[in-house]
Design an enzyme around this catalytic site. Sequence first.
Site, short mmCIF file in Angstrom:
data_model
loop_
_atom_site.label_atom_id
_atom_site.label_comp_id
_atom_site.label_asym_id
_atom_site.label_seq_id
_atom_site.Cartn_x
_atom_site.Cartn_y
_atom_site.Cartn_z
CG ASP A 98 -22.93 51.73 -15.24
OD1 ASP A 98 -23.68 50.89 -14.71
OD2 ASP A 98 -22.10 52.41 -14.59
CG ASP A 101 -20.26 42.42 -11.19
OD1 ASP A 101 -20.09 41.31 -11.72
OD2 ASP A 101 -19.51 42.85 -10.29
CE LYS A 129 -18.02 43.44 -14.28
NZ LYS A 129 -16.78 43.98 -13.63
CB VAL A 151 -14.66 47.75 -17.94
CG1 VAL A 151 -14.17 46.45 -18.55
CG2 VAL A 151 -16.10 47.59 -17.44
CG ASP A 157 -16.71 55.10 -10.58
OD1 ASP A 157 -17.60 54.25 -10.79
OD2 ASP A 157 -16.30 55.37 -9.44
P1 IMP Z 1 -24.33 45.01 -9.32
O1 IMP Z 1 -24.88 44.43 -10.60
O2 IMP Z 1 -25.37 45.25 -8.27
O3 IMP Z 1 -23.16 44.21 -8.81
O4 IMP Z 1 -23.74 46.45 -9.55
C1 IMP Z 1 -23.61 47.08 -10.75
C2 IMP Z 1 -22.88 48.37 -10.47
O5 IMP Z 1 -21.55 48.08 -10.00
C3 IMP Z 1 -22.72 49.16 -11.75
O6 IMP Z 1 -23.77 50.07 -11.93
C4 IMP Z 1 -21.39 49.85 -11.52
O7 IMP Z 1 -21.59 51.05 -10.82
C5 IMP Z 1 -20.61 48.90 -10.62
N1 IMP Z 1 -19.68 48.06 -11.41
C6 IMP Z 1 -19.76 46.72 -11.63
N2 IMP Z 1 -18.73 46.30 -12.40
C7 IMP Z 1 -17.98 47.40 -12.67
C8 IMP Z 1 -16.77 47.62 -13.45
O8 IMP Z 1 -16.17 46.70 -14.06
N3 IMP Z 1 -16.32 48.90 -13.50
C9 IMP Z 1 -16.93 49.93 -12.86
N4 IMP Z 1 -18.06 49.77 -12.14
C10 IMP Z 1 -18.57 48.51 -12.04
#
Ligand code: IMP
Length: 178
Positions: A98, A101, A129, A151, A157
């Site tokens: 989805d 980050d 992001k 978001v 969520d």
């Molecule tokens: P990362 O890239 O390991 O930090 O994690 C990504 C996960 O963090 C995504 O799959 C989402 O579940 C969650 N996540 C990151 N940013 C957001 C946001 O803005 N809204 C909701 N969930 C987010």
Amino acid sequence: MDSFVEEILLSNKEIVEVCERLGEQITADYRDKKPILVGLLKGSIPFLAELMKHIKCDLEVDFMQASSYVGVKSSGAVMVLKDMITPVVGRHLLIVEDIVDTGLTLQEVMNLLSDRGAASIEVVTLLDKPEGRKVEVDLKYVGRRIPNKFVIGFGLDYNELYRNLDYIGVLKASVYKK
Ligand code: IMP
């Protein structure tokens, strides 16, 4: 607009258009490869459901749920809460996310699947992001780059709520500062 939303970043119409564009690219790249779309639960469900309608070649679908270990020193490791059922040896995998980050979850999932002998592993994410990135991950297909804001909607969520919105919006800070 819903009262808890600051701003709409992508309307449902725009999301469908993004999925059409990504679907065309994926169709061209994966013709004859019978990829497995690996949806990362739970956030990728609406995106995967829309995207797959626009991929016009044979494909399979499977799911995985991974969660970062919390409070463990050597973090970055992920815990597999639900695993795929389909064997991946020699298969072309397209991980469906989805939002990316920090990139930590994705990096770990990609390492895990690569150790299992997948023929190729690429990523399609609805949102990116880039400002939040802690590790470099190669995102082959990106729906939309967005600023570093929290978001919700279309699978995303806040405390398990708002996944059912049909658009992507910025959550009002007043909701999580309560
Ligand atoms: P990362 O890239 O390991 O930090 O994690 C990504 C996960 O963090 C995504 O799959 C989402 O579940 C969650 N996540 C990151 N940013 C957001 C946001 O803005 N809204 C909701 N969930 C987010």
